[in-house]
Design a protein around this motif. Structure first.
Motif, PDB file in Angstrom:
ATOM      1  N   GLN A  53      -5.046 -15.247 -13.812  1.00 58.89           N
ATOM      2  CA  GLN A  53      -6.039 -14.213 -14.107  1.00 58.89           C
ATOM      3  C   GLN A  53      -6.638 -13.663 -12.827  1.00 58.89           C
ATOM      4  O   GLN A  53      -6.961 -12.487 -12.736  1.00 58.89           O
ATOM      5  CB  GLN A  53      -7.181 -14.801 -14.939  1.00 58.89           C
ATOM      6  CG  GLN A  53      -6.954 -14.753 -16.432  1.00 58.89           C
ATOM      7  CD  GLN A  53      -8.115 -15.420 -17.166  1.00 58.89           C
ATOM      8  OE1 GLN A  53      -9.227 -15.535 -16.643  1.00 58.89           O
ATOM      9  NE2 GLN A  53      -7.845 -15.860 -18.381  1.00 58.89           N
ATOM     10  N   ALA A  54      -6.791 -14.536 -11.825  1.00 64.51           N
ATOM     11  CA  ALA A  54      -7.401 -14.112 -10.566  1.00 64.51           C
ATOM     12  C   ALA A  54      -6.385 -13.418  -9.664  1.00 64.51           C
ATOM     13  O   ALA A  54      -6.702 -13.102  -8.514  1.00 64.51           O
ATOM     14  CB  ALA A  54      -8.005 -15.322  -9.866  1.00 64.51           C
ATOM     15  N   GLY A  55      -5.153 -13.232 -10.142  1.00 67.26           N
ATOM     16  CA  GLY A  55      -4.192 -12.452  -9.398  1.00 67.26           C
ATOM     17  C   GLY A  55      -3.242 -13.266  -8.543  1.00 67.26           C
ATOM     18  O   GLY A  55      -2.535 -12.726  -7.706  1.00 67.26           O
ATOM     19  N   HIS A  93     -10.232  -7.199  -6.500  1.00 66.19           N
ATOM     20  CA  HIS A  93      -8.941  -6.731  -7.000  1.00 66.19           C
ATOM     21  C   HIS A  93      -8.892  -5.194  -7.005  1.00 66.19           C
ATOM     22  O   HIS A  93      -8.360  -4.587  -7.934  1.00 66.19           O
ATOM     23  CB  HIS A  93      -8.704  -7.268  -8.422  1.00 66.19           C
ATOM     24  CG  HIS A  93      -7.365  -7.916  -8.557  1.00 66.19           C
ATOM     25  ND1 HIS A  93      -6.273  -7.262  -9.073  1.00 66.19           N
ATOM     26  CD2 HIS A  93      -6.951  -9.144  -8.238  1.00 66.19           C
ATOM     27  CE1 HIS A  93      -5.232  -8.067  -9.063  1.00 66.19           C
ATOM     28  NE2 HIS A  93      -5.617  -9.229  -8.549  1.00 66.19           N
ATOM     29  N   ALA A  94      -9.503  -4.598  -5.957  1.00 68.42           N
ATOM     30  CA  ALA A  94      -9.595  -3.130  -5.946  1.00 68.42           C
ATOM     31  C   ALA A  94      -8.966  -2.549  -4.677  1.00 68.42           C
ATOM     32  O   ALA A  94      -8.988  -3.178  -3.622  1.00 68.42           O
ATOM     33  CB  ALA A  94     -11.064  -2.713  -6.026  1.00 68.42           C
ATOM     34  N   VAL A  95      -8.350  -1.366  -4.812  1.00 75.07           N
ATOM     35  CA  VAL A  95      -7.757  -0.676  -3.667  1.00 75.07           C
ATOM     36  C   VAL A  95      -8.344   0.742  -3.599  1.00 75.07           C
ATOM     37  O   VAL A  95      -8.482   1.412  -4.639  1.00 75.07           O
ATOM     38  CB  VAL A  95      -6.226  -0.612  -3.804  1.00 75.07           C
ATOM     39  CG1 VAL A  95      -5.615   0.224  -2.677  1.00 75.07           C
ATOM     40  CG2 VAL A  95      -5.639  -2.017  -3.821  1.00 75.07           C
ATOM     41  N   HIS A  96      -8.759   1.114  -2.402  1.00 75.82           N
ATOM     42  CA  HIS A  96      -9.232   2.487  -2.190  1.00 75.82           C
ATOM     43  C   HIS A  96      -8.354   3.146  -1.145  1.00 75.82           C
ATOM     44  O   HIS A  96      -7.935   2.503  -0.182  1.00 75.82           O
ATOM     45  CB  HIS A  96     -10.681   2.486  -1.703  1.00 75.82           C
ATOM     46  CG  HIS A  96     -11.662   2.063  -2.764  1.00 75.82           C
ATOM     47  ND1 HIS A  96     -11.837   0.753  -3.112  1.00 75.82           N
ATOM     48  CD2 HIS A  96     -12.506   2.794  -3.541  1.00 75.82           C
ATOM     49  CE1 HIS A  96     -12.740   0.668  -4.079  1.00 75.82           C
ATOM     50  NE2 HIS A  96     -13.160   1.911  -4.361  1.00 75.82           N
ATOM     51  N   TYR A  97      -8.064   4.444  -1.348  1.00 80.86           N
ATOM     52  CA  TYR A  97      -7.353   5.200  -0.304  1.00 80.86           C
ATOM     53  C   TYR A  97      -8.226   6.381   0.053  1.00 80.86           C
ATOM     54  O   TYR A  97      -8.548   7.204  -0.815  1.00 80.86           O
ATOM     55  CB  TYR A  97      -5.980   5.647  -0.817  1.00 80.86           C
ATOM     56  CG  TYR A  97      -5.237   6.464   0.198  1.00 80.86           C
ATOM     57  CD1 TYR A  97      -5.094   6.015   1.526  1.00 80.86           C
ATOM     58  CD2 TYR A  97      -4.695   7.703  -0.140  1.00 80.86           C
ATOM     59  CE1 TYR A  97      -4.424   6.773   2.459  1.00 80.86           C
ATOM     60  CE2 TYR A  97      -4.010   8.468   0.796  1.00 80.86           C
ATOM     61  CZ  TYR A  97      -3.882   7.999   2.102  1.00 80.86           C
ATOM     62  OH  TYR A  97      -3.230   8.749   3.038  1.00 80.86           O
ATOM     63  N   GLN A  98      -8.629   6.435   1.277  1.00 77.78           N
ATOM     64  CA  GLN A  98      -9.514   7.478   1.791  1.00 77.78           C
ATOM     65  C   GLN A  98     -10.752   7.622   0.904  1.00 77.78           C
ATOM     66  O   GLN A  98     -11.120   8.710   0.489  1.00 77.78           O
ATOM     67  CB  GLN A  98      -8.751   8.802   1.903  1.00 77.78           C
ATOM     68  CG  GLN A  98      -7.764   8.715   3.056  1.00 77.78           C
ATOM     69  CD  GLN A  98      -6.877   9.941   3.187  1.00 77.78           C
ATOM     70  OE1 GLN A  98      -6.776  10.736   2.240  1.00 77.78           O
ATOM     71  NE2 GLN A  98      -6.247  10.082   4.320  1.00 77.78           N
ATOM     72  N   SER A 103      -0.971  -1.848 -10.520  1.00 77.76           N
ATOM     73  CA  SER A 103      -0.672  -2.990 -11.404  1.00 77.76           C
ATOM     74  C   SER A 103      -0.862  -4.269 -10.588  1.00 77.76           C
ATOM     75  O   SER A 103      -0.919  -4.232  -9.361  1.00 77.76           O
ATOM     76  CB  SER A 103       0.760  -2.908 -11.929  1.00 77.76           C
ATOM     77  OG  SER A 103       1.661  -3.266 -10.900  1.00 77.76           O
ATOM     78  N   ALA A 104      -0.931  -5.382 -11.296  1.00 77.24           N
ATOM     79  CA  ALA A 104      -1.147  -6.663 -10.619  1.00 77.24           C
ATOM     80  C   ALA A 104      -0.056  -6.916  -9.581  1.00 77.24           C
ATOM     81  O   ALA A 104      -0.316  -7.385  -8.474  1.00 77.24           O
ATOM     82  CB  ALA A 104      -1.176  -7.798 -11.640  1.00 77.24           C
ATOM     83  N   ARG A 105       1.172  -6.610  -9.950  1.00 79.08           N
ATOM     84  CA  ARG A 105       2.308  -6.859  -9.069  1.00 79.08           C
ATOM     85  C   ARG A 105       2.263  -5.944  -7.845  1.00 79.08           C
ATOM     86  O   ARG A 105       2.517  -6.381  -6.718  1.00 79.08           O
ATOM     87  CB  ARG A 105       3.600  -6.627  -9.864  1.00 79.08           C
ATOM     88  CG  ARG A 105       4.747  -7.413  -9.370  1.00 79.08           C
ATOM     89  CD  ARG A 105       4.530  -8.894  -9.498  1.00 79.08           C
ATOM     90  NE  ARG A 105       4.952  -9.396 -10.796  1.00 79.08           N
ATOM     91  CZ  ARG A 105       4.775 -10.636 -11.202  1.00 79.08           C
ATOM     92  NH1 ARG A 105       4.171 -11.498 -10.414  1.00 79.08           N
ATOM     93  NH2 ARG A 105       5.181 -11.026 -12.380  1.00 79.08           N
ATOM     94  N   GLU A 106       1.914  -4.679  -8.068  1.00 81.20           N
ATOM     95  CA  GLU A 106       1.812  -3.726  -6.958  1.00 81.20           C
ATOM     96  C   GLU A 106       0.712  -4.169  -5.992  1.00 81.20           C
ATOM     97  O   GLU A 106       0.883  -4.120  -4.780  1.00 81.20           O
ATOM     98  CB  GLU A 106       1.495  -2.320  -7.491  1.00 81.20           C
ATOM     99  CG  GLU A 106       2.670  -1.672  -8.207  1.00 81.20           C
ATOM    100  CD  GLU A 106       2.237  -0.540  -9.146  1.00 81.20           C
ATOM    101  OE1 GLU A 106       3.097  -0.048  -9.887  1.00 81.20           O
ATOM    102  OE2 GLU A 106       1.032  -0.180  -9.136  1.00 81.20           O
ATOM    103  N   PHE A 107      -0.368  -4.632  -6.569  1.00 77.28           N
ATOM    104  CA  PHE A 107      -1.488  -5.094  -5.755  1.00 77.28           C
ATOM    105  C   PHE A 107      -1.056  -6.264  -4.880  1.00 77.28           C
ATOM    106  O   PHE A 107      -1.322  -6.299  -3.674  1.00 77.28           O
ATOM    107  CB  PHE A 107      -2.640  -5.518  -6.675  1.00 77.28           C
ATOM    108  CG  PHE A 107      -3.857  -5.972  -5.949  1.00 77.28           C
ATOM    109  CD1 PHE A 107      -4.849  -5.061  -5.591  1.00 77.28           C
ATOM    110  CD2 PHE A 107      -4.033  -7.312  -5.606  1.00 77.28           C
ATOM    111  CE1 PHE A 107      -5.973  -5.476  -4.910  1.00 77.28           C
ATOM    112  CE2 PHE A 107      -5.150  -7.725  -4.920  1.00 77.28           C
ATOM    113  CZ  PHE A 107      -6.131  -6.797  -4.573  1.00 77.28           C
ATOM    114  N   ALA A 108      -0.367  -7.219  -5.507  1.00 77.97           N
ATOM    115  CA  ALA A 108       0.068  -8.412  -4.776  1.00 77.97           C
ATOM    116  C   ALA A 108       1.033  -8.034  -3.653  1.00 77.97           C
ATOM    117  O   ALA A 108       0.948  -8.562  -2.543  1.00 77.97           O
ATOM    118  CB  ALA A 108       0.722  -9.393  -5.747  1.00 77.97           C
ATOM    119  N   LEU A 109       1.959  -7.109  -3.963  1.00 79.91           N
ATOM    120  CA  LEU A 109       2.937  -6.687  -2.957  1.00 79.91           C
ATOM    121  C   LEU A 109       2.229  -6.032  -1.769  1.00 79.91           C
ATOM    122  O   LEU A 109       2.512  -6.349  -0.602  1.00 79.91           O
ATOM    123  CB  LEU A 109       3.933  -5.713  -3.606  1.00 79.91           C
ATOM    124  CG  LEU A 109       5.002  -5.128  -2.689  1.00 79.91           C
ATOM    125  CD1 LEU A 109       5.881  -6.230  -2.095  1.00 79.91           C
ATOM    126  CD2 LEU A 109       5.860  -4.125  -3.444  1.00 79.91           C
TER     127      LEU A 109
END
Lengths: 448, 222
Positions: free
Chosen positions: B22-24, B139-144, B151-157
C-alpha cells in the motif's frame, strides 16, 4: 529468645557445681569414717588415762573437776567415774550429765542421755586388793554432734572455693564460649544484614559444624535465584510473545484502513481476528502455566486414566474429523493413579492438539495407555505424520519454541504445560519416533 | 522500491506485505533465515525488514552473513525484543534501524523510505531533477509546479531512475527493482512505463541507450 551462649554457660557451670558437690559429699562420708576411728581411739585413750589415775587415789568425795579449755574440741570430751558397782558417781567432768552414760558393759556405744547424743567408751578399773566393791566404772563420752560438725566443716571448706571460683569460672566460660561462637555470630550477622534480593553465595566455612549449614544455604540461594531468574525470563518471554500477535493485529487493521477494495479489506480484517484468537490462546496457555505453579497444595485424587482420556478424545473428535485424521484410544491395561484429573486432561488435550495441528501428513493419532514391566504406567500419544528429527526433538518442550517450517500457529507453550504437569505427577516426558519409524510419539512415564 | 520482509509469523508477514505494498513498495516475504539469505544473494533489494526470532537461521545471523558478504543494503530490524542490550547488539551487528513490535505501519514505511534515501546518497526526502519533483512519502510527482498523475508502477520506475541518476540501468535490473516475486511482468512492461513517463513529463527526461538500458541523466553543472 533463648541464647546458645547462656545455655552452654548454665550447663557447664551447673555440671561443675554438681560434680564439686558430689566430691564434697564423698569427702564428708570419708572424713566421717576416719574421724570416727580417730576420735574413738581418743576416747579409749582418755579412758585409759582416767583408769590409771583413779585406781590409785580414790576419794570418797564426789569431786567437781575444774576444766581449762584448750582447743574448741577438747571441752566436748566428758567423763564419769562411778564406784560401787556403778551405784555411786564418784567423779565427773563439768560437761557430763549426772545420769549414767553407760552400764557395766565395756566398749564403744552411742547413747541418748537427757536429750543429747553421745559417743561413749566405757571401761572398768579394779583396785589392787581385788575388792569387787571397789571396782570403778569409767565412761568417757563425746557429743556426736562434734563429729558431724567436724565432717561437715571439712566438706564445707571444700565447698568454699567453689563459691568463689564459680563466678570466675562463669566469666572465663563466657569469654571462651563467645570466642568459640564468633563464626556462628558472624554467619548470623551476614545472613541478617543481607538485602532480601541478594542471593549471592555466602563465603565458604572452615568450621566442620557450620560448613553443612552454609552449603545448604548456598544451595538454597542458588535454587531460589534460578527460580526467580526462570520466572523473570518467562515473564519477559511471555510479554515478547504477546507482542507479535498484537503487532500483527495492528498491522492488519492498518492495512484494512488503507486498502481500497472490499475483498482485500475483508481479508485484512479476518487476519486481524485470527490474530486476536492467537493472542487469546497464548494468554490462556500462559495462565494455565501460571496456575500449575500453585498446584502443589491441592489434594490428589484417584484417577482412572482411560476414562479421563476418553472424555478428551470425544471432545477433540470433531476437529480430528474436520482435519481428516483418525483419533483412537487404545487401553492395553487399565491405569489407576493418584493425580489431578483436570491437569491430566489438560496434558492429554495439549498432546492431542499438538498431534492434530502440527503433525504434517498424519492420518492417525493414537493414544495408548498401559503398564511397562518395572517402569510403572505409561501414556503415549503417537501420530504417523512426518515426525520431528532427533536434533529438533531435544528442543521440543522449551518455552515458546516452535520448530522450523511449522505451518500451524501455536503458542509454543503446549509442551511446557505438558512437561510441568508431568513433573507434578512425578512422571517423565520422552519423545520417540513412531513404532513404524514414522511420526512422533510423546511418551509420559508415571513412576510407582 | 523492492524490499524483502523476513518474518516467521504468518499473520504479521501477511500484514507487512499488504501494508508495505500500500505504501508503494514491492514486497517479497520469506519466513525463515535461510530463505532470507538465499533471496538476498539473488535479488537487488532496496532494503531489508528483518525479524530477529526466526526458525532455521536467526535474524542476527542473517544480518552478519549479509554484512560479511559486503552488502550495504539498509536493514531495519523488527522485533519484540526491546531491551537496550538487544538494540545495541542489533545495531552493532550492522542494522541501520530498529523498530519494536507492535509498530505503526506508516512509521515503518517512513523509516524504510528514509533508510533507502540515505543509502542512495540522497539526503533530501524529496527528489528533484530537471524540474521534476518526486515526493516518496506523499507519493506525489510535480512537473514545473504542476501535479502529474502517475500509476504506482510508473512512480516506482521514476523513483529508481531518479535515485540512480547518471547510471544506465538495464531492463532486467529495472524489473528486479520493481517487481516482487509472483508478480506478472508483461514482456515490454518497462518500455511501456518509460513511454508513459516521457509522455506525462517530457520526452528527453529518460534517455534510451540502445541494447543496454535506460538512463536519467544528471543535470549539467551550471
Amino acid at each position: 529468645m533463648r541464647s546458645l551462649r547462656a545455655r552452654l554457660l548454665a550447663l557447664v557451670l551447673g555440671l561443675v557445681a554438681v560434680v564439686w558437690a558430689g566430691a564434697a559429699l564423698l569427702t564428708w562420708r570419708d572424713a566421717r569414717y576416719e574421724l570416727d576411728a580417730l576420735l574413738d581411739a581418743h576416747l579409749a585413750q582418755a579412758a585409759t588415762l582416767l583408769v590409771a589415775q583413779f585406781s590409785h587415789e580414790l576419794d570418797e568425795l564426789e569431786l567437781e573437776y575444774e576444766h581449762f579449755p584448750g582447743n574448741r574440741y577438747e571441752q566436748r570430751v566428758a567423763f564419769q567415774v562411778w564406784g560401787r558397782e556403778g551405784r555411786r558417781l564418784l567423779f565427773r567432768s563439768a560437761n557430763a550429765p549426772r545420769a549414767p552414760l553407760g552400764d557395766a558393759r565395756g566398749g564403744f556405744r552411742s547413747v541418748r542421755v537427757d536429750g543429747a547424743d553421745w559417743r561413749v567408751y566405757s571401761t572398768r578399773a579394779t583396785s589392787e586388793d581385788g575388792d569387787e566393791d571397789e571396782r570403778l566404772l569409767i565412761h568417757v563420752a563425746e557429743p556426736l554432734s562434734v563429729r558431724t560438725n567436724l565432717a561437715a566443716g571439712i566438706s564445707l571448706h571444700l565447698l568454699y572455693p567453689l563459691g568463689l571460683t564459680l563466678p570466675l569460672l562463669g566469666l572465663l566460660l563466657w569469654w571462651a564460649v563467645s570466642v568459640s561462637l564468633r563464626p556462628l555470630t558472624a554467619l548470623a550477622q551476614a545472613v541478617q544484614q543481607r538485602r532480601p534480593d541478594n542471593l549471592s553465595a555466602l563465603p565458604e566455612q572452615q568450621l566442620a559444624e557450620l560448613a553443612p549449614l552454609t552449603q545448604r544455604l548456598n544451595q538454597l540461594f542458588a535454587r531460589i535465584a534460578r527460580l526467580i531468574d526462570n520466572e523473570r525470563r518467562f515473564t519477559a518471554d511471555a510479554a515478547h510473545e504477546l507482542r507479535t500477535p498484537i503487532a500483527a493485529i495492528q498491522a492488519q487493521l492498518q492495512v484494512a484502513q488503507g486498502v481500497s477494495g472490499p475483498i482485500a479489506r475483508k481479508h485484512a480484517l479476518q487476519q486481524a481476528l485470527d490474530g486476536c484468537r492467537r493472542a487469546t490462546h497464548l494468554i490462556g496457555q500462559l495462565l494455565t502455566l501460571a496456575r500449575l505453579e500453585s498446584q502443589a497444595g491441592v489434594a490428589l485424587e484417584r484417577c482412572e486414566l482411560g476414562e479421563l482420556i476418553a472424555g478428551v478424545v470425544a471432545e477433540l473428535a470433531p476437529e480430528a474429523l474436520r482435519r481428516g485424521v483418525e483419533l483412537a484410544l487404545v487401553v492395553d491395561k487399565p491405569v489407576l493413579l493418584a493425580g489431578w484429573p483436570a491437569l491430566l486432561q489438560v496434558l492429554v488435550r495439549n498432546l492431542l492438539e499438538n498431534a492434530l495441528r502440527h503433525a504434517q501428513g498424519a492420518s492417525l493419532v493414537e493414544v495408548r495407555i498401559g503398564t511397562e514391566p518395572g517402569q510403572g504406567s505409561r501414556l503415549s500419544v503417537c501420530d504417523d505424520g512426518q515426525g520431528v528429527i532427533a536434533a529438533e526433538r531435544e528442543k521440543l518442550g522449551r518455552r515458546f519454541y516452535r520448530p522450523a517450517d511449522t505451518l500451524a500457529d501455536g503458542s509454543g507453550l503446549g509442551l511446557s504445560i505438558v512437561r510441568r504437569i508431568a513433573e507434578l505427577h512425578q512422571a517423565q516426558l520422552h519423545f520417540e519416533s513412531g513404532s513404524t519409524g514414522r511420526g512422533l510419539c510423546v511418551v509420559v512415564r508415571f513412576g510407582d | 522500491m523492492r524490499v524483502l520482509v523476513v518474518e516467521d509469523d504468518r499473520l504479521l508477514g501477511d500484514a507487512l506485505q499488504a501494508g508495505l505494498k500500500q505504501a508503494g513498495f514491492g514486497v517479497d516475504w520469506v519466513s525463515d533465515g535461510l530463505a532470507a539469505s538465499h533471496a538476498l544473494a539473488l535479488e537487488p533489494y532496496a532494503a531489508l525488514v528483518l525479524d530477529l526470532g526466526l526458525p532455521g537461521r536467526s535474524g542476527l545471523e542473517v544480518l552478519g552473513h549479509l554484512r560479511r558478504s559486503g552488502r550495504r543494503l539498509p536493514v531495519l530490524i523488527l522485533t519484540a525484543r526491546d531491551t537496550v542490550q538487544d538494540r545495541i547488539q542489533g545495531l552493532d551487528q550492522g542494522a541501520d534501524d530498529y523498530l519494536i513490535k507492535p509498530f505503526d505501519m506508516g512509521e515503518l514505511a517512513a523509516r524504510l523510505r528514509a533508510l533507502i534515501r540515505r543509502s542512495s546518497g540522497q539526503p533530501a526526502p524529496v527528489l528533484e531533477l530537471h524540474g521534476v519533483r518526486l515526493d516518496p512519502a506523499a507519493h506525489a510527482v510535480h512537473y514545473q509546479g504542476q501535479p502529474v498523475t502517475l500509476s504506482a508502477r510508473e512512480f516506482a520506475l521514476l523513483q529508481v531512475l531518479m535515485l540512480e541518476a547518471g547510471r544506465v540501468l538495464s531492463r532486467t535490473q529495472l524489473e528486479e527493482r520493481l517487481y516482487a516475486w509472483g508478480e506478472e511482468i508483461e514482456s515490454n512492461a518497462v518500455e511501456v512505463h518509460v513511454h508513459h513517463l516521457r509522455r506525462k513529463l517530457f520526452a528527453r527526461l529518460i534517455v534510451t541507450v540502445r541494447g543496454v538500458g535506460y538512463l536519467l541523466p544528471r543535470p549539467e553543472p551550471a
